[in-house]
Design a protein around this motif. Structure first.
Motif, PDB file in Angstrom:
ATOM      1  N   LYS A 126     -19.496  -5.663   3.065  1.00  7.55           N
ATOM      2  CA  LYS A 126     -18.068  -5.425   2.865  1.00  7.55           C
ATOM      3  C   LYS A 126     -17.507  -4.539   3.976  1.00  7.55           C
ATOM      4  N   TRP A 127     -16.214  -4.692   4.228  1.00 10.02           N
ATOM      5  CA  TRP A 127     -15.406  -3.728   4.958  1.00 10.02           C
ATOM      6  C   TRP A 127     -14.198  -3.417   4.085  1.00 10.02           C
ATOM      7  N   SER A 128     -13.540  -2.320   4.389  1.00 11.25           N
ATOM      8  CA  SER A 128     -12.318  -1.998   3.666  1.00 11.25           C
ATOM      9  C   SER A 128     -11.109  -2.470   4.461  1.00 11.25           C
ATOM     10  N   SER A 129      -9.995  -2.688   3.743  1.00 10.46           N
ATOM     11  CA  SER A 129      -8.783  -3.124   4.427  1.00 10.46           C
ATOM     12  C   SER A 129      -7.560  -2.532   3.752  1.00 10.46           C
ATOM     13  N   ASN A 130      -6.562  -2.298   4.548  1.00 12.57           N
ATOM     14  CA  ASN A 130      -5.234  -1.924   4.083  1.00 12.57           C
ATOM     15  C   ASN A 130      -4.254  -2.905   4.684  1.00 12.57           C
ATOM     16  N   ALA A 131      -3.339  -3.413   3.855  1.00 12.66           N
ATOM     17  CA  ALA A 131      -2.320  -4.330   4.361  1.00 12.66           C
ATOM     18  C   ALA A 131      -1.046  -4.169   3.550  1.00 12.66           C
ATOM     19  N   VAL A 132       0.055  -4.448   4.172  1.00 15.86           N
ATOM     20  CA  VAL A 132       1.340  -4.373   3.491  1.00 15.86           C
ATOM     21  C   VAL A 132       1.351  -5.361   2.336  1.00 15.86           C
ATOM     22  N   THR A 169      -7.137  -3.102  13.951  1.00 11.95           N
ATOM     23  CA  THR A 169      -6.074  -3.903  13.361  1.00 11.95           C
ATOM     24  C   THR A 169      -6.427  -5.367  13.497  1.00 11.95           C
ATOM     25  N   GLY A 170      -6.436  -6.061  12.382  1.00 12.33           N
ATOM     26  CA  GLY A 170      -6.818  -7.463  12.396  1.00 12.33           C
ATOM     27  C   GLY A 170      -5.612  -8.367  12.288  1.00 12.33           C
ATOM     28  N   SER A 171      -5.646  -9.473  12.990  1.00 10.19           N
ATOM     29  CA  SER A 171      -4.589 -10.477  12.891  1.00 10.19           C
ATOM     30  C   SER A 171      -4.939 -11.458  11.782  1.00 10.19           C
ATOM     31  N   ASN A 172      -3.920 -11.979  11.128  1.00 15.49           N
ATOM     32  CA  ASN A 172      -4.122 -12.857   9.987  1.00 15.49           C
ATOM     33  C   ASN A 172      -4.132 -14.313  10.424  1.00 15.49           C
ATOM     34  N   TYR A 224      -9.092 -11.003  11.409  1.00 13.01           N
ATOM     35  CA  TYR A 224     -10.103 -11.084  12.461  1.00 13.01           C
ATOM     36  C   TYR A 224      -9.863 -10.010  13.512  1.00 13.01           C
ATOM     37  N   GLN A 225     -10.956  -9.511  14.089  1.00  9.53           N
ATOM     38  CA  GLN A 225     -10.834  -8.623  15.246  1.00  9.53           C
ATOM     39  C   GLN A 225     -12.135  -8.652  16.036  1.00  9.53           C
ATOM     40  N   VAL A 226     -12.019  -8.727  17.349  1.00  8.34           N
ATOM     41  CA  VAL A 226     -13.206  -8.727  18.188  1.00  8.34           C
ATOM     42  C   VAL A 226     -13.707  -7.296  18.363  1.00  8.34           C
ATOM     43  N   GLN A 262      -5.129  -3.284   8.458  1.00 11.77           N
ATOM     44  CA  GLN A 262      -6.089  -2.350   9.043  1.00 11.77           C
ATOM     45  C   GLN A 262      -7.418  -2.594   8.358  1.00 11.77           C
ATOM     46  N   ILE A 263      -8.450  -2.818   9.130  1.00 16.15           N
ATOM     47  CA  ILE A 263      -9.779  -3.080   8.573  1.00 16.15           C
ATOM     48  C   ILE A 263     -10.758  -2.068   9.163  1.00 16.15           C
TER      49      ILE A 263
END
Length: 451
Positions: A401-407, A365-368, A375-377, A440-441
């Motif tokens: 690339k990475w994939s992401s899902n967000a509201v 889970t990445g913070s905006n 971002y995520q460590v 979510q990334i």
């Protein structure tokens, strides 16, 4: 006692032989002390020590098991044929064969191949089996494979295989092909290189090739630009042969005690005149390229050619095929973790870099940051030798690339970068259109810290 023969010696050597009622033959000295007694049945007794003066003491009837003391510092125990040696004791203080607790060479049995079992179309540099690199300059085209092959009864079931798919029968002056293994300087301080106590070292390996002839191995001290070469011969085509070669210690050029490359082993497979036009340098000296691979075959001259290697070990000291210590087999898990100091990836073991796959992907889970970037460590599985080179790819294999899902934001592959890496961790940054609170990334990465 019945004297048999008496010798008149004035320098306290043998004076007489005698036998007694139990037919014991003795050799005595003028001071009356028994020096040696041979009893009926063959029992041998000496009063102090038995000095063989460097000769061989035969221990069995067929003379293939013995003890030899060649020098003050070395005792050879030879157990031949079907004989077996056993140590029976209630207490063993210590048996020391090596100065190093783990093998100096990692993955010498070619068990670990994180990047995949086969790499086709190779013309430059890279790795197939972990830690054993290939390097070429206009040397044909090759397939590198982790082959299911090894010398029968050796305990080795994998080998690194070079297979020529496009030949180069006439090498240009600067053209070459070689296999290499590189060491960190801090791992070789026990060699005492550059001091008067510099240690000899012994390299052993199993090799097989369709092409017989002379091949060259050289050691290259990259800290001090020094080098030494030695030739070996593949005598029989397509037959596993073990090669054991010892190199003198080098009293010049201290190896730097850090995590950078200090020493490399090169197995030459072909070399143009820039690397073979001189005289083979069989003693440590300042590097002269033309003296490194003199007389080496050109393995690239036919698509029928191949070259296999396994069972690679480096030992401190001078040994031959009979006296060298046994190969130090490690568990697969221990071997893999040592390899991951130099390279790791998130995708499943043995898959190619960038291959599309869901298993093994990193999901977090990445913070905006308020500007559309999540971002995520991420922590590495094993701390790296140095800050690694990073690459990312999406679960479907799309590079960068990475994939992401967000509201409120559609799921998609988005630009991803591994930023701020150090030896322990890195940040994954995924660009997501539109501001959002949480996303979510997920995707894959590789971290390369090879020497």
């Amino acid at each position: 006692d019945i004297p048999i023969m008496e010798l008149d010696q004035t320098n306290d050597t043998v004076e007489y032989f005698k036998s007694d009622s139990v037919r014991t033959t003795l050799i005595e000295y003028t001071d009356g002390d028994d020096a040696l007694a041979i009893a009926d049945g063959g029992a041998l007794t000496v009063s102090t020590s038995l000095d063989m003066n460097g000769t061989e003491l035969i221990l069995d009837a067929d003379a293939d098991t013995s003890i030899t003391v060649d020098t003050d510092d070395r005792i050879d125990f030879k157990v031949g044929g079907t004989d077996r040696a056993y140590l029976t004791t209630n207490h063993v203080g210590a048996i020391i064969n090596r100065q190093n607790a783990k093998p100096l060479i990692i993955n010498g049995d070619m068990q670990v191949a994180q990047r995949g079992t086969s790499l086709t179309g190779q013309t430059g540099s890279g790795f197939q089996a972990d830690r054993f690199g290939f390097q070429m300059d206009t040397f044909g085209t090759w397939t590198m494979t982790q082959a299911d092959d090894g010398p029968t009864g050796s305990g080795f079931t994998h080998a690194l295989k070079w297979d020529c798919t496009t030949a180069d029968a006439s090498l240009g002056a600067g053209h070459f092909g070689l296999c290499h293994y590189r060491f960190e300087g801090q791992d070789l301080q026990l060699l005492k290189k550059g001091t008067s106590s510099a240690e000899k070292i012994t390299l052993a390996f199993w090799v097989k090739s369709a092409k017989t002839g002379t091949y060259i191995v050289d050691l290259s001290d990259t800290d001090n630009t020094r080098q030494i070469s030695q030739a070996y011969t593949i005598d029989s085509a397509n037959t596993w042969e073990q090669k054991v070669m010892s190199f003198d210690g080098d009293t010049s050029g201290v190896l730097t005690n850090d995590n950078n490359i200090s020493l490399a082993i090169h197995w030459w497979l072909g070399a143009g005149s820039n690397y073979s036009g001189g005289t083979l340098n069989t003693s440590w000296a300042s590097n002269t390229n033309a003296n490194r691979a003199v007389g080496n075959v050109n393995l690239a001259d036919s698509t029928s050619n191949n070259w296999y290697i396994t069972g690679v070990q480096l030992e401190v000291g001078e040994y031959n095929a009979t006296t060298k210590p046994p190969f130090q087999h490690e568990s697969f898990g221990d071997n893999l973790r040592r390899c991951q100091r130099y390279y790791e990836k998130s995708s499943p073991y043995g898959t190619l870099e960038g291959a599309g796959t869901n298993p093994g992907m990193s999901i977090t889970t990445g913070s905006n940051d308020g500007g559309g970037v999540s971002y995520q460590v991420q922590r590495f599985k094993v701390e790296k030798r140095d800050t690694p080179t990073m690459a990312t790819w999406a679960p479907n294999g799309e590079a960068g690339k990475w994939s992401s899902n967000a509201v409120g934001v559609a799921s998609a592959n988005r630009t991803a970068s591994a930023t701020g890496p150090n030896t322990a961790s890195f940040y994954i940054a995924v660009s997501v259109t539109g501001a959002h609170v949480v996303s979510q990334i997920f995707g894959h990465y590789k971290a390369d810290s090879e020497l």
